[in-house]
Write a protein that holds these residues in place. Sequence first.
Motif, mmCIF file in Angstrom:
data_model
loop_
_atom_site.group_PDB
_atom_site.id
_atom_site.type_symbol
_atom_site.label_atom_id
_atom_site.label_comp_id
_atom_site.label_asym_id
_atom_site.label_seq_id
_atom_site.Cartn_x
_atom_site.Cartn_y
_atom_site.Cartn_z
ATOM 1 N N PRO A 158 0.788 -1.280 -0.019
ATOM 2 C CA PRO A 158 0.004 0.027 0.067
ATOM 3 C C PRO A 158 0.799 1.306 0.004
ATOM 4 O O PRO A 158 0.504 2.274 -0.899
ATOM 5 C CB PRO A 158 -0.921 -0.088 1.552
ATOM 6 N N PHE A 159 1.778 1.434 0.915
ATOM 7 C CA PHE A 159 2.650 2.713 0.863
ATOM 8 C C PHE A 159 3.450 2.818 -0.441
ATOM 9 O O PHE A 159 3.440 4.214 -0.954
ATOM 10 C CB PHE A 159 3.695 2.526 1.892
ATOM 11 N N MET A 160 3.921 1.984 -1.089
ATOM 12 C CA MET A 160 4.584 2.167 -2.345
ATOM 13 C C MET A 160 3.628 2.309 -3.422
ATOM 14 O O MET A 160 3.743 2.982 -4.496
ATOM 15 C CB MET A 160 5.611 1.164 -2.598
ATOM 16 N N LEU A 161 2.304 1.760 -3.557
ATOM 17 C CA LEU A 161 1.161 1.817 -4.144
ATOM 18 C C LEU A 161 0.803 3.197 -4.782
ATOM 19 O O LEU A 161 0.633 3.507 -5.872
ATOM 20 C CB LEU A 161 -0.018 1.021 -4.001
ATOM 21 N N GLY A 162 0.909 3.975 -3.580
ATOM 22 C CA GLY A 162 0.364 5.427 -3.719
ATOM 23 C C GLY A 162 1.410 6.189 -4.723
ATOM 24 O O GLY A 162 1.207 6.831 -5.594
ATOM 25 N N TRP A 163 2.783 5.913 -4.409
ATOM 26 C CA TRP A 163 3.679 6.669 -5.252
ATOM 27 C C TRP A 163 3.588 6.073 -6.667
ATOM 28 O O TRP A 163 3.841 6.985 -7.703
ATOM 29 C CB TRP A 163 5.114 6.014 -4.933
ATOM 30 N N VAL A 164 3.461 4.905 -6.778
ATOM 31 C CA VAL A 164 3.300 4.206 -8.253
ATOM 32 C C VAL A 164 1.984 5.048 -8.862
ATOM 33 O O VAL A 164 1.970 5.284 -10.210
ATOM 34 C CB VAL A 164 3.198 2.806 -8.154
ATOM 35 N N ASP A 169 5.371 5.073 -12.270
ATOM 36 C CA ASP A 169 6.699 4.384 -12.242
ATOM 37 C C ASP A 169 7.130 3.705 -10.937
ATOM 38 O O ASP A 169 6.683 3.948 -9.979
ATOM 39 C CB ASP A 169 7.645 5.578 -12.683
ATOM 40 N N PHE A 170 7.872 2.764 -11.037
ATOM 41 C CA PHE A 170 8.411 1.928 -10.027
ATOM 42 C C PHE A 170 10.021 2.031 -10.176
ATOM 43 O O PHE A 170 10.770 1.547 -10.857
ATOM 44 C CB PHE A 170 8.224 0.513 -10.102
ATOM 45 N N GLY A 171 10.524 2.594 -9.009
ATOM 46 C CA GLY A 171 11.976 2.736 -8.849
ATOM 47 C C GLY A 171 12.684 2.777 -7.581
ATOM 48 O O GLY A 171 11.735 2.057 -6.438
ATOM 49 N N ILE A 172 13.616 3.220 -7.212
ATOM 50 C CA ILE A 172 13.958 3.487 -5.831
ATOM 51 C C ILE A 172 13.197 4.057 -4.813
ATOM 52 O O ILE A 172 12.973 3.441 -3.648
ATOM 53 C CB ILE A 172 15.429 3.837 -5.526
ATOM 54 N N GLU A 173 12.395 4.973 -5.338
ATOM 55 C CA GLU A 173 11.340 5.636 -4.191
ATOM 56 C C GLU A 173 10.328 4.703 -3.622
ATOM 57 O O GLU A 173 10.259 4.564 -2.468
ATOM 58 C CB GLU A 173 11.067 6.897 -4.736
ATOM 59 N N PRO A 174 9.811 4.083 -4.607
ATOM 60 C CA PRO A 174 8.447 3.364 -3.882
ATOM 61 C C PRO A 174 8.923 1.870 -3.526
ATOM 62 O O PRO A 174 8.442 1.486 -2.430
ATOM 63 C CB PRO A 174 7.696 2.989 -5.255
ATOM 64 N N GLY A 175 10.393 1.550 -3.942
ATOM 65 C CA GLY A 175 11.085 0.335 -3.448
ATOM 66 C C GLY A 175 11.109 0.643 -1.965
ATOM 67 O O GLY A 175 11.311 -0.286 -1.188
ATOM 68 N N THR A 176 11.732 1.883 -1.634
ATOM 69 C CA THR A 176 12.325 2.215 -0.225
ATOM 70 C C THR A 176 10.930 2.374 0.552
ATOM 71 O O THR A 176 10.868 1.945 1.617
ATOM 72 C CB THR A 176 12.596 3.503 -0.258
ATOM 73 N N LEU A 177 9.679 2.703 0.172
ATOM 74 C CA LEU A 177 8.536 2.763 0.766
ATOM 75 C C LEU A 177 8.060 1.419 1.214
ATOM 76 O O LEU A 177 7.695 1.011 2.168
ATOM 77 C CB LEU A 177 7.532 3.699 0.129
ATOM 78 N N PHE A 178 8.369 0.407 0.169
ATOM 79 C CA PHE A 178 7.895 -0.898 0.317
ATOM 80 C C PHE A 178 8.613 -1.454 1.431
ATOM 81 O O PHE A 178 7.998 -2.032 2.323
ATOM 82 C CB PHE A 178 8.158 -1.618 -0.986
ATOM 83 N N MET A 179 9.990 -1.090 1.261
ATOM 84 C CA MET A 179 11.069 -1.902 2.214
ATOM 85 C C MET A 179 10.460 -1.446 4.044
ATOM 86 O O MET A 179 10.703 -2.223 4.674
ATOM 87 C CB MET A 179 12.343 -1.656 1.933
ATOM 88 N N ILE A 180 10.158 -0.309 3.986
ATOM 89 C CA ILE A 180 9.941 0.338 5.266
ATOM 90 C C ILE A 180 8.723 -0.584 5.749
ATOM 91 O O ILE A 180 8.846 -1.065 7.086
ATOM 92 C CB ILE A 180 9.438 1.862 4.980
ATOM 93 N N GLN A 181 7.614 -0.465 5.224
ATOM 94 C CA GLN A 181 6.414 -1.240 5.551
ATOM 95 C C GLN A 181 6.729 -2.672 5.431
ATOM 96 O O GLN A 181 6.040 -3.470 6.400
ATOM 97 C CB GLN A 181 5.276 -0.755 4.838
#
Length: 301
Positions: A158-164, A169-181
Motif C-alpha cells: 500500500p505505501f508504495m502503491l500510492g507513489w506508483v 513508475d516503480f524505482g528506488i523511491e517506491p521500493g524504499t517505501l515498500f521496504m519500510i512497511q
Amino acid sequence: MKTVLSTATKTQSFALIFDDFKQITKVGLSVSVVFSSLAGYLLGADQIQLQPLLLLAFGGYFMVGASNTFNQIIEKDLDALMKRTKNRPIPSGRMSVQVAFVIASLFTLCGITALYIVNPKTAMFGAISIFMYTCMYTPLKTISPLAVFVGAFPGAIPFMLGWVAATNDFGIEPGTLFMIQFFWQFPHFWAIGWMLDEDYKKAGFKMLPTGKKDKTTALQIIMYTIWMLVVSVIPVTGITGDLHLSMPSAIVIFLLGLVMLVFAFKLYQVQDNKAARSLMLASVLYITVIQVVYVIDKYLA
C-alpha cells in the motif's frame, strides 16, 4: 404501532447486515491501507489531482476488502475454532459462503478497475497483492511460520502503491517505501501472534518464527525492528532518488523507532502478553506517525 415496530425491526436488521459487511471486509484494516496509499501518493505527486486520489482510495479499499473476504471464506472452518473469530459472519452462519464470494468478486473487479484507471502498474500491484494474500499467505498459515514472510509482501504494497499511482513508475523511491512497511510487518504481526498464540494454535496456525513465545522469537522481533528503523531513515542520506527526508524529520522518526525498539527489548526480557500488546500498539503508532512525518516533511521542506 405495527408500522413503528416494523420500521424499527428493518432498521435493526440493516444495522446487523451492515455490521457483518464491515466484519467480512475488515473496514478498519481497509481504512488503514487507504491511509498508507494516500500518503504514498502525496509523496510521489508533483501536483495533487483529485480523480486519481479518489480512485486510489476506492481501489485500495476494495482491494483489501476483497483479500479479507476471500481469506474468511477459505478459513471459515478454522475461524470457527478460535475465540476471536468464531463470531465472524461466515462461521457464525449469519452469511453464506455464496454471498461472501459475490462480495469478494465484486470488490476484486471494482478495485482492479479503479486502480487500472489510475494506471496499469497500480492495477498490477493491486492484483499481485490480492493473489499473494489469498493464494499464498492464507493457505501457508497452517503449514509454516514463513507465512508471515510471504504475507509481508502484500502487506507492504500500500505505501508504495500510492507513489506508483502518482508517477506511473516503480524505482528506488517506491521500493524504499515498500521496504519500510515490509520490515515493519514482522514486529507488528509477531507481537499479535504472541498475544494470540493459544488461540491460533487451536486452528493450527503457525504464526511465530520458532512456534513458541520464547527469547528466540523476541530476538528476531528486535532484529527486524532495527532493520525497519534503518530503512525508515535512509532517505536522509539522499541516496533514494526523489524520496527525501530532512534531518529534523529523520531524528523524529529515529526517536519513534527507538521507542518501538524499547518495547521489543521489554518483550525479550519479560516474555508476556502485556509486553507484546505494548509493542503492537507502538508499531501501529509508528507506521502511522512516520507516514504523516514523511508527507509533512515533503510539503514543508
